[in-house]
Write an enzyme that holds these catalytic residues in place. Structure first.
Site, short mmCIF file in Angstrom:
data_model
loop_
_atom_site.label_atom_id
_atom_site.label_comp_id
_atom_site.label_asym_id
_atom_site.label_seq_id
_atom_site.Cartn_x
_atom_site.Cartn_y
_atom_site.Cartn_z
CB SER A 176 -85.45 -123.23 20.71
OG SER A 176 -85.53 -123.45 22.09
CG HIS A 221 -86.11 -129.30 21.68
ND1 HIS A 221 -86.29 -128.93 22.99
CD2 HIS A 221 -85.16 -128.46 21.19
CE1 HIS A 221 -85.50 -127.90 23.28
NE2 HIS A 221 -84.82 -127.60 22.20
CD GLU A 265 -88.27 -127.49 26.97
OE1 GLU A 265 -88.33 -127.42 28.23
OE2 GLU A 265 -87.32 -127.04 26.30
CD GLU A 282 -84.83 -130.19 26.19
OE1 GLU A 282 -85.83 -130.20 26.93
OE2 GLU A 282 -84.14 -129.17 25.97
CG ASP A 321 -89.90 -123.71 27.12
OD1 ASP A 321 -90.44 -122.71 26.60
OD2 ASP A 321 -88.68 -123.95 27.03
CD GLU A 353 -88.53 -122.29 29.85
OE1 GLU A 353 -88.68 -123.20 30.70
OE2 GLU A 353 -87.61 -122.30 29.02
CG ASP A 381 -85.17 -120.04 27.76
OD1 ASP A 381 -84.03 -119.57 27.82
OD2 ASP A 381 -85.40 -121.10 27.14
CE LYS A 386 -82.24 -122.84 28.33
NZ LYS A 386 -82.96 -122.42 27.09
CG HIS A 394 -81.61 -129.51 30.08
ND1 HIS A 394 -81.97 -130.67 29.45
CD2 HIS A 394 -82.72 -128.72 30.03
CE1 HIS A 394 -83.22 -130.59 29.04
NE2 HIS A 394 -83.70 -129.41 29.39
NE ARG A 395 -79.70 -123.75 26.01
CZ ARG A 395 -79.53 -122.56 25.43
NH1 ARG A 395 -78.61 -121.72 25.89
NH2 ARG A 395 -80.31 -122.17 24.43
CB SER A 396 -82.09 -129.09 23.23
OG SER A 396 -81.51 -128.05 22.46
CE LYS A 404 -86.04 -125.63 30.41
NZ LYS A 404 -86.93 -125.34 29.29
#
Ligand code: PGA
Ligand code: ZN
Length: 418
Positions: free
Chosen positions: A43, A157, A166, A207, A245, A286, A313, A338, A366-368, A389
């Protein structure tokens, strides 16, 4: 004496979603070798540095990264080999100059960021310090960040009907990082039991959080609060808190926010968040609104910014210029960080410095799509921002980061907390 590079090499490996990404190895002239794995989002914000994909439909549905791999092993390696670099900033500047575009679209941000992360490790090794120590800016006190465990996955996700992406638990009141990880894992186990008992599938999203087919975000929040209690903890903003998020860019269409079958205006969406904040121990939201809804962001911050952290983000994409604009406009109170959104470690640290100087918080992320590389655990610790996170307390690529934090805590006398 600086860092002398012999060569840089990349190979195409798989990320945690089974899509291609890069593994980068940097060989120094004195015979050391360091590694980095490149993360990849699903995303993504439209203003992110460009992740170069081959587009060859015959390989990985067009998602191959052989072009970026080639850029590392030929052009970037040739440009860096034999040169002496005094610090990471100089090396990252050479990478940015070599690329020559605003958004790293020529060589690929995925190629560049892998080299930059590996180079940070090489500099830390040269200095004889742990990576987190090398990444600590002058005048900053490093500390162990509060882990934000993403325990329920929706949106892009997960294949469920949940629109918010999230739902995280953050043990802000834990006495140590190790105890925070324990709280995360125990609540995760309690949540699994509760979901199973209620008849929901306990399969996982990208995730590592559960992906129950729940439609209403508030129903997830009720379940989370109950699971925190089941595990013997207190749900609260200064105990085990909740962070959201929603990743609202993903459900913003035709000027409306599409949540659980309703089409809300920005104002109605903000009302919904206000009600959530009244009712649940949510401490951070977020991407509550979409990346192009700047006016909405200003109103959201005005309305809730003194009660919860408002994190950008997709809106900010770790870009120092965009973050500066948001600070000026009071659109948000914190930035998600990120490394691959901006493409070098140095620019990432620049963005974090701009936030610090403005009194803005930062949450490293992180990233997914991830690898086993735990770089961000060191980054969050070294930069002293107090927040990280990196998914559920489950799945190897997520726990690699939490486990790295546990090791840093065991080997140091750093404090834990926001
Ligand atoms: P992504 O999502 O890594 O799939 O872009 C993570 C996030 O939105 O924070
Ligand atoms: Zn996000």
């Amino acid at each position: 004496m600086g860092l002398r590079i012999a060569s840089v090499r990349a190979v195409e490996i798989l990320d945690s979603r089974g899509r291609p990404t890069l593994s980068v190895t940097l060989n120094t002239a004195d015979g050391h070798s360091v590694w980095a794995g490149v993360p990849s989002g699903a995303s993504t914000g439209s203003g992110e540095a460009v992740e170069l994909r081959d587009g060859d439909k015959d390989r990985y549905g067009g998602k191959g990264v052989l072009t970026a791999v080639g850029h590392v092993s030929t052009e970037i390696s040739d440009a860096l080999a034999g040169r002496d670099f005094t610090d990471l900033a100089a090396l990252d500047e050479a990478l940015v100059d070599l690329d020559g575009t605003e958004n790293k679209s020529r060589l690929g941000a995925n190629a560049i960021v892998g080299v930059s992360m590996a180079a940070a490790r090489a500099f830390a090794q040269l200095a004889g310090v742990p990576l987190w120590r090398y990444l600590t800016p002058d005048g900053v006190q490093p500390r162990l960040p509060v882990p934000h465990f993403n325990v329920v996955n929706g949106g892009a996700h997960a294949p469920n009907r949940l629109d918010f992406q999230e739902f995280m638990i953050a043990p802000v009141g834990a006495p140590t990082l190790a105890e925070a990880v324990r709280a995360g894992a125990e609540v995760y186990a309690a949540l699994r039991a509760r979901l199973a008992e209620a008849g929901f599938a306990t399969g996982l999203g990208d995730e590592g959080g559960f992906a129950p087919d729940i439609v209403q975000p508030e129903q997830v929040l009720d379940t989370l609060v109950a699971a925190i209690g089941d595990a013997g903890y207190t749900a609260g903003r200064d105990a085990v808190a909740i962070a959201l998020d929603p990743a609202a860019s993903e459900f913003h269409r035709d000027g409306r926010y599409h949540v659980a079958g309703e089409a809300l205006s920005a104002e109605e969406m903000i009302d919904r968040y206000a009600a959530i904040v009244d009712r649940y121990p949510v401490w951070s939201i977020e991407d509550g609104l979409a990346e192009d809804d700047w006016d909405g962001w200003v109103r959201l911050t005005d309305r809730l910014g003194d009660r919860v952290q408002i994190v950008g983000d997709d809106l900010l994409v770790t870009n120092p210029v965009v973050v500066s604009r948001a600070i000026e406009r009071r659109a948000g109170t914190a930035a998600l960080i990120k490394v691959n959104q901006i493409g070098t470690v140095t620019e990432t640290l620049d963005t974090m410095r701009i936030c610090r100087q403005a009194g803005w918080a930062q949450m490293v992320s992180h990233r997914s799509g991830e690898t086993a590389d735990a770089f961000i655990a060191d980054l969050a610790t070294g930069a002293g921002c107090g927040q990280l996170k990196t998914g559920a307390p489950a799945r190897g690529e997520r726990v690699a980061k939490y486990n790295r934090l546990i090791e840093i805590e065991a080997d140091s006398s750093l404090a834990y907390g926001l």
